[in-house]
Every structure is written in C-alpha cells, then in structure tokens.
Enzyme design. Structure first.
Site, PDB file in Angstrom:
ATOM      1  CG  ASN A 137      -3.133  -7.018   4.917  1.00  0.00           C
ATOM      2  OD1 ASN A 137      -3.384  -8.199   5.203  1.00  0.00           O
ATOM      3  ND2 ASN A 137      -2.080  -6.446   4.902  1.00  0.00           N
ATOM      4  CG  ASP A 194       2.192  -2.699  -0.907  1.00  0.00           C
ATOM      5  OD1 ASP A 194       3.280  -3.537  -0.670  1.00  0.00           O
ATOM      6  OD2 ASP A 194       1.284  -3.178  -1.700  1.00  0.00           O
ATOM      7  CB  CYS A 243       3.783 -16.473   3.779  1.00  0.00           C
ATOM      8  SG  CYS A 243       2.618 -17.138   3.337  1.00  0.00           S
ATOM      9  CB  ALA A 244       4.169 -11.104   6.085  1.00  0.00           C
ATOM     10  CE  LYS A 273     -10.182   9.138  18.654  1.00  0.00           C
ATOM     11  NZ  LYS A 273     -11.385   8.907  19.530  1.00  0.00           N
ATOM     12  CB  ILE A 328      10.535  -7.542   4.326  1.00  0.00           C
ATOM     13  CG1 ILE A 328       9.869  -6.299   5.255  1.00  0.00           C
ATOM     14  CG2 ILE A 328      11.431  -8.523   5.179  1.00  0.00           C
ATOM     15  CD1 ILE A 328       8.846  -6.869   6.382  1.00  0.00           C
TER      16      ILE A 328
END
Ligand code: C5P
Length: 403
Positions: free
Chosen positions: A210, A278, A273-274, A288, A307
C-alpha cells in the site's frame, strides 16, 4: 538540562553552513553539553578558529601534525574523550572520505579513530547531494551505522532550491539528544511504534503493498525518543531512514510485524501507526507464477493477524496505553469510534485519507483524537507536529496514571 555532562566532538567542514555550526555549539552548551571543536582547513575559510574557541570555551583543533596539540590532546584522545561525534556541516568531500576510510587530516583521522556514535548533518549544493557518488557514499555510511540528520530541502546559498540545506542547529541538537538518551518526561518509559506498509508476497518476485510512507510513524518514534523514551520502532519496507536514537526493526509482512511486536513487549505504551495489509495470499507461489501457463494465477486471499487487536487484548503483557490509527475515507469519526470498541485499544488517531489532502505519502496530516470519553479535532499540521502533540499527550497521560 537534556545534555548535562555529555561530551560532544564537533567537526566543522568547509561549507557556507559552517556559520550555523557556531549556533549549534551554543545550543549544545545551553543544553548542558561540553563541546570540543575540530575545524577542517576548508571550514576555516568560513569561520575562524577564534570563533570556535570562544564559543566552545576550549581551544579549536585544526592540525593533525601540531606538536603541542598532539602532546596535550592527540587525535585519538579527541575522539576517545567524546560521547558523540557530530559532523556539521558534513560536506560531500567529508562524507566521501568517511565512506572510504581516508584519514589525511585531523577531522578525517578523528572520524576513523573512533568507535563512538557519529551524527552527520550534510550540507551541499543540491546537485552534489543528489549525485550518484554522494548518494552511494551516504548509503554506505548508513550501512556502517552513521546517523544522518537532514539535509533539508529549501533555498540554498548558491541560489538553487532543493535538498542540500543543512538541518537547523536545533534539529541537530535534538537528534544528538536522542542519540545520547537525553532525559525527558518519557525517561524510563518503553514505547513501541509500528510504521510503514507491509509487503505480502504473491510469489518470489511479486507482492501486495500500500502507499504508506512511514513518515507519521517514524516521526512519532523520533518524538518519543526526544522526550527520553526507550523506543522500539517496528517498520515495514519504507524509503526513509531509521530515526536517530531509536531501535528500529525492519520487517516485510504482517506476520513478521506481529512477531517483532511481541518480541519487543513489554512496553508502557504501544502506538500502531503501520498500514498493515488486511489480507495476504493464502497460496503463495514457491516459484514465479508464469503467464505462459495460461489462465490467471490461482490467487486466494486469507486474513492477516490484527496486531493492534491482538496486543489490545493481551492481558498481562498489554501495554497500559494502546493507541491505534484509522485511515478512513468516509464517516471518519463514526468509523473510528466503532474501531476503538472493536479493537479494544484506548485511543484512535483518525485521519481522512480520501480527499485531495495527500495524507498518504505527504507531509501534512489532519487528525482527530478519539478516546473513550470524547473526540478532539486537531488542526491541519505537519506530521512532525502531529507526532510531537501526540507524544506530549502520551507523556502527560502516563505520568497521570502511574507516577
Ligand atoms: O482495521 P484497520 O486496518 O482500519 O485498523 C487500523 C489500525 O489497526 C491501525 O492502528 C493499524 O496499525 C492496526 N492494524 C494492525 N494489524 C492489522 C490491521 C490493522 O495492527 N492487521
């Protein structure tokens, strides 16, 4: 006084920002530190040994081969005698010498002859700072454990604009105070902070991520350390440096982050704060996923551990104050209040990440502090200012609770 009894060896390199090093000496001494000054040959083109000596209240050291200096206080003693070495301004040339272990004058020799921590405040023309050689040298110095403060971005003496301005003397002194474990209202308190995004692997080369930059979480960790806290920062992959004076643990995935958080406990206060992912890929590929195989890769998602909720419900090991963040795109307060109850934490710092505000990755933030008893709307502020205000509030709350 925050730096009482600390001994700082200040190395002043040759750049126009050297004049600010004089103010830095005064700032260090005001905070209770004693300062010895080494002035490089180029530094002496900008400020005089007499200014440095007058402000440090000691002699100014300039020459590696001075018979009297070496007899009284040799170059080895100069660094051995200090608690911290500070290089300000750190020129491109000084950084290059440090990175390569050169020692052909007093400053570079003192820097090579030390096992103490070294804080550097780079100052140079924007193109010199962004040059591949300087960036390479800086990365290699960071790898050696050298701590950087700045450079700042702004107008420069050469008339250009960009990164390369030396950090302000107060910011350099703050960073030094953090490194030296300065006393403050959070002295003796352990604070845990999570920051940044997590990366959740799809296969050995791809991942889900993100836009979190880590700026807010890192600023909180730095602010807590400046108030004297013993801070552990658990950070996902970010492009910003580890904050000085903070024990930083780098992780990739949410599961790694939880493990590092559990290992870092107990703490008096934990701030989450991370921007933890989800979900992760349940059937991560060992190899791969190949396009040639045809069709779409058979991805299925599974939930990551929460967490914040895990730590909030930990029982004995639960920190006294648990603070979560909520990045919302609508009904910010209502969602934050629901989250407070659902996660079991004490406070939620809620911010709207939907609008043009550019919170994700940007430097400004508008937050609301949601507690069990009410909501406070804070004005739009820099992420550093949000961090300072939040940490001051935490210090006041912890003090009220247990002292
Ligand atoms: O539920 P949501 O992700 O919006 O909650 C955000 C808060 O929960 C943040 O404090 C974030 O650090 C924390 N969180 C967490 N672990 C997760 C998801 C979120 O600690 N898996």
């Amino acid at each position: 006084m925050a730096l009482a009894g600390k001994r700082i060896l200040l190395i002043i390199g040759g750049g126009i920002a050297a004049y600010k090093a004089l103010e830095l000496i005064r700032d260090f001494r005001k905070r209770g530190a004693s300062v010895r000054g080494i002035l490089t040959k180029a530094g002496a083109e900008f400020v005089t040994p007499l200014s440095v000596a007058s402000l440090t209240g000691d002699k100014c050291y300039t020459d590696l081969f001075s018979l009297t200096d070496e007899a009284e206080m040799g170059h080895i003693e100069l660094s051995r005698d200090a608690d911290l070495l500070v290089v300000a301004p750190a020129t491109a040339d000084l950084l290059a010498k440090m990175a390569h272990g050169l020692a052909n004058d007093l400053a570079s020799t003192a820097l090579l002859a030390t096992d103490k921590r070294v804080l550097v405040a780079p100052a140079m023309n924007v193109r010199m700072w962004t040059h591949a050689a300087t960036q390479r040298n800086s990365a290699s110095l960071k790898g050696d454990g050298i701590i950087f403060v700045g450079p700042d971005e702004g107008e420069m003496a050469c008339g250009e604009f960009g990164p390369g301005r030396m950090a302000e003397p107060a910011a350099i002194a703050d960073a030094a105070a953090r490194l030296l474990g300065a006393e403050g209202p959070l002295s003796g308190r352990r604070i845990l902070v999570t920051s940044g995004p997590t990366h959740e692997p799809i296969d050995p080369v791809r991942y889900i991520a993100n836009r979190s930059s880590g700026k807010q979480g890192h600023a909180i960790a730095a602010a807590a350390a400046s108030l004297g806290a013993d801070v552990t920062l658990v950070s996902g992959p970010v492009a910003i440096p580890n904050p000085p004076g903070v024990k930083t643990i780098r992780v990739e995935t949410a599961r790694d982050m939880l493990q590092a958080v559990e290992k870092a406990l107990p703490a008096d206060c934990a701030i989450f704060c991370a921007a933890v992912a989800d979900w992760r890929v349940a059937n991560e590929g060992d190899q791969k996923f190949k396009k040639e195989a045809g069709g779409l890769p058979p991805l299925s998602l599974t939930e990551n551990p929460d967490i914040l909720a895990t730590v909030s419900r930990m029982g004995d090991k639960r920190p006294e104050l648990v603070v979560g963040f909520a990045a919302e795109t609508e009904k910010v307060i209502a969602h934050a209040q629901a989250k407070l109850a659902r996660k079991g934490c004490d406070w939620i710092v809620a911010n709207d990440v939907s609008h043009e505000g550019g919170v994700m990755g940007g430097d400004m933030n508008t937050v609301h502090l949601v507690t069990k008893t009410g909501v406070e709307d804070w004005p739009k502020m820099g992420k550093d200012a949000v961090a300072e205000k939040l940490v001051a509030r935490i210090a006041a709350t912890l003090k009220g609770r247990w002292v």
